[in-house]
Design a protein around this motif. Structure first.
Motif, PDB file in Angstrom:
ATOM      1  N   ALA A  41       0.812  -1.210   0.000  1.00 38.26           N
ATOM      2  CA  ALA A  41       0.000   0.000   0.000  1.00 38.26           C
ATOM      3  C   ALA A  41       0.847   1.261   0.000  1.00 38.26           C
ATOM      4  CB  ALA A  41      -0.922   0.007   1.216  1.00 38.26           C
ATOM      5  N   ASP A  42       2.124   1.154   0.330  1.00 36.29           N
ATOM      6  CA  ASP A  42       2.951   2.361   0.345  1.00 36.29           C
ATOM      7  C   ASP A  42       3.873   2.428  -0.871  1.00 36.29           C
ATOM      8  OD1 ASP A  42       4.800   0.459   0.929  1.00 36.29           O
ATOM      9  OD2 ASP A  42       5.313   1.219   2.910  1.00 36.29           O
ATOM     10  N   SER A  43       3.474   1.778  -1.943  1.00 39.84           N
ATOM     11  CA  SER A  43       4.101   1.924  -3.251  1.00 39.84           C
ATOM     12  C   SER A  43       5.464   1.258  -3.365  1.00 39.84           C
ATOM     13  CB  SER A  43       4.270   3.405  -3.627  1.00 39.84           C
ATOM     14  OG  SER A  43       3.081   4.088  -3.467  1.00 39.84           O
ATOM     15  N   SER A  44       5.887   0.462  -2.386  1.00 38.10           N
ATOM     16  CA  SER A  44       7.178  -0.195  -2.474  1.00 38.10           C
ATOM     17  C   SER A  44       7.020  -1.536  -3.171  1.00 38.10           C
ATOM     18  CB  SER A  44       7.767  -0.403  -1.080  1.00 38.10           C
ATOM     19  OG  SER A  44       7.951   0.822  -0.451  1.00 38.10           O
ATOM     20  N   CYS A  45       7.780  -1.738  -4.236  1.00 40.92           N
ATOM     21  CA  CYS A  45       7.651  -2.955  -5.026  1.00 40.92           C
ATOM     22  C   CYS A  45       8.889  -3.802  -4.786  1.00 40.92           C
ATOM     23  CB  CYS A  45       7.513  -2.600  -6.502  1.00 40.92           C
ATOM     24  SG  CYS A  45       7.099  -3.998  -7.529  1.00 40.92           S
ATOM     25  N   MET A  46       8.705  -5.085  -4.459  1.00 40.08           N
ATOM     26  CA  MET A  46       9.857  -5.880  -4.059  1.00 40.08           C
ATOM     27  C   MET A  46       9.604  -7.367  -4.255  1.00 40.08           C
ATOM     28  SD  MET A  46       8.812  -5.038  -0.273  1.00 40.08           S
ATOM     29  CE  MET A  46       7.948  -3.709  -1.080  1.00 40.08           C
ATOM     30  N   GLY A 101      -2.200   3.876  -8.633  1.00 45.39           N
ATOM     31  CA  GLY A 101      -3.340   4.074  -7.734  1.00 45.39           C
ATOM     32  C   GLY A 101      -2.951   4.006  -6.276  1.00 45.39           C
ATOM     33  N   VAL A 102      -2.577   5.136  -5.708  1.00 46.49           N
ATOM     34  CA  VAL A 102      -2.149   5.186  -4.305  1.00 46.49           C
ATOM     35  C   VAL A 102      -3.073   6.127  -3.539  1.00 46.49           C
ATOM     36  CG1 VAL A 102      -0.242   5.638  -2.732  1.00 46.49           C
ATOM     37  CG2 VAL A 102       0.230   4.858  -5.060  1.00 46.49           C
ATOM     38  N   ASN A 103      -3.675   5.628  -2.479  1.00 46.74           N
ATOM     39  CA  ASN A 103      -4.562   6.458  -1.643  1.00 46.74           C
ATOM     40  C   ASN A 103      -3.733   7.252  -0.640  1.00 46.74           C
ATOM     41  OD1 ASN A 103      -7.180   5.643  -2.710  1.00 46.74           O
ATOM     42  ND2 ASN A 103      -6.701   3.641  -1.835  1.00 46.74           N
ATOM     43  N   LEU A 104      -2.826   8.048  -1.163  1.00 46.55           N
ATOM     44  CA  LEU A 104      -1.813   8.686  -0.335  1.00 46.55           C
ATOM     45  C   LEU A 104      -2.345   9.840   0.495  1.00 46.55           C
ATOM     46  CD1 LEU A 104       1.160   8.205   0.234  1.00 46.55           C
ATOM     47  CD2 LEU A 104       1.728   9.755  -1.647  1.00 46.55           C
ATOM     48  N   VAL A 105      -3.543  10.319   0.207  1.00 45.81           N
ATOM     49  CA  VAL A 105      -4.107  11.386   1.034  1.00 45.81           C
ATOM     50  C   VAL A 105      -4.996  10.826   2.139  1.00 45.81           C
ATOM     51  CG1 VAL A 105      -3.951  13.169  -0.717  1.00 45.81           C
ATOM     52  CG2 VAL A 105      -6.005  11.739  -0.608  1.00 45.81           C
ATOM     53  N   ASP A 106      -5.109   9.512   2.213  1.00 44.20           N
ATOM     54  CA  ASP A 106      -5.863   8.899   3.302  1.00 44.20           C
ATOM     55  C   ASP A 106      -5.187   9.208   4.634  1.00 44.20           C
ATOM     56  OD1 ASP A 106      -6.384   6.388   5.212  1.00 44.20           O
ATOM     57  OD2 ASP A 106      -8.022   6.450   3.754  1.00 44.20           O
ATOM     58  N   HIS A 107      -5.999   9.373   5.669  1.00 46.05           N
ATOM     59  CA  HIS A 107      -5.460   9.748   6.988  1.00 46.05           C
ATOM     60  C   HIS A 107      -4.485   8.713   7.527  1.00 46.05           C
ATOM     61  CE1 HIS A 107      -7.835   6.803   9.292  1.00 46.05           C
ATOM     62  NE2 HIS A 107      -8.793   7.031   8.423  1.00 46.05           N
ATOM     63  N   ALA A 108      -4.544   7.471   7.017  1.00 48.00           N
ATOM     64  CA  ALA A 108      -3.632   6.428   7.480  1.00 48.00           C
ATOM     65  C   ALA A 108      -2.176   6.790   7.203  1.00 48.00           C
ATOM     66  CB  ALA A 108      -3.978   5.099   6.820  1.00 48.00           C
ATOM     67  N   PHE A 109      -1.939   7.686   6.251  1.00 51.56           N
ATOM     68  CA  PHE A 109      -0.580   8.075   5.905  1.00 51.56           C
ATOM     69  C   PHE A 109      -0.164   9.402   6.522  1.00 51.56           C
ATOM     70  CE2 PHE A 109      -1.856   5.301   2.350  1.00 51.56           C
ATOM     71  CZ  PHE A 109      -0.836   4.367   2.424  1.00 51.56           C
ATOM     72  N   ASP A 110      -0.975   9.951   7.402  1.00 53.16           N
ATOM     73  CA  ASP A 110      -0.671  11.259   7.962  1.00 53.16           C
ATOM     74  C   ASP A 110       0.661  11.286   8.717  1.00 53.16           C
ATOM     75  OD1 ASP A 110      -2.982  12.282   6.917  1.00 53.16           O
ATOM     76  OD2 ASP A 110      -4.107  12.302   8.804  1.00 53.16           O
TER      77      ASP A 110
END
Length: 248
Positions: A41-46, A101-110
């Motif tokens: 969910a935080d855009s890290s691909c591995m 598609g990243v929900n980066l403005v969601d409060h979970a990422f504050d």
């Protein structure tokens, strides 16, 4: 190989092995020897080897009282943050990636939005498209794109089917204004979700069709969502003049 999307869902099967996917980890059979392709969910691909992931966690616990086929390594038992776990297991992508598609403005990422962007860069993500699910979140995504100057961020402007019930006569005008921004690359996330029906189906259809029309008027791509609504979804696109032959 299994491609996992970090979510709250459970009871999934990957590569024929029953797994459970949680927000903070994955539960898999101890005996499984899997190599997992993980898009978090935080855009890290591995690439993750199960043994390597286990080694990155302070202590994995096994349910010894169950038969071998039912024993699980519970990877949520860790003192590490989700971000630390991701960084410890991360390998840089051999080719540049764009996370669409990243929900980066969601409060979970504050608390760690800057760190998420930093890890994305480390993992070889060349750009991120921040999802707009409401007028408000699309506006927040625009503001985020403007505030981050050291990493390529773009955004979408739309209303998710879950939020269709909140649309009113001002919605399309507000989306139109947001779509004029140079960093807005698509209309959406829009579509139909008849699985949860957080908005009534007829309301979802109304505002999906409206956003399809808006995208055609503005000559913008559509970022779409469809769950348990395939026939009606396709019908709305067809009625708007969109087909597989001209979707490009």
């Amino acid at each position: 190989l299994a491609r996992l999307a970090w979510s709250r869902r459970s009871g999934n099967t990957f590569g024929g092995v029953d797994c459970q996917v949680h927000r903070t980890g994955v539960v898999v059979p101890c005996s499984a020897h899997l190599k997992l392709y993980w898009l978090s969910a935080d855009s890290s691909c591995m690439w993750l080897q199960l043994s390597k992931l286990q080694a990155a966690i302070h202590r994995s616990t096994s349910v010894r009282s169950r038969p071998a086929s039912r024993r699980f390594a519970v990877m949520t038992k860790s003192k590490m943050s989700q971000g630390e776990l991701v960084r410890n297991c991360m390998r840089k992508s051999p080719a540049p990636l764009i996370d669409i598609g990243v929900n980066l403005v969601d409060h979970a990422f504050d608390k760690d939005r800057a760190e998420v962007i930093s890890r994305a860069r480390e993992a070889g993500v060349a750009a991120v498209i921040v999802t707009g699910c409401t007028v408000a979140s699309a506006a927040a995504a625009r503001d985020l794109c403007e505030s981050v100057t050291d990493f390529p961020l773009f955004f979408t402007a739309g209303v998710h089917p879950h939020n269709a019930k909140d649309c009113d006569e001002s919605t399309l005008q507000q989306l139109t204004e947001l779509a004029k921004h140079e960093r807005c690359v698509a209309i959406g996330e829009c579509g139909l979700d008849f699985n949860r029906n957080f908005s009534p189906p007829d309301v979802q259809e109304q505002w999906f069709a409206a956003q399809v029309t808006l995208a055609l008027q503005l000559q913008k791509p559509l970022f779409m969502h469809c769950r348990d609504a395939g026939a009606r979804f396709a019908n709305i696109l067809t009625q708007a003049g969109i087909s597989s032959s001209n979707s490009s």
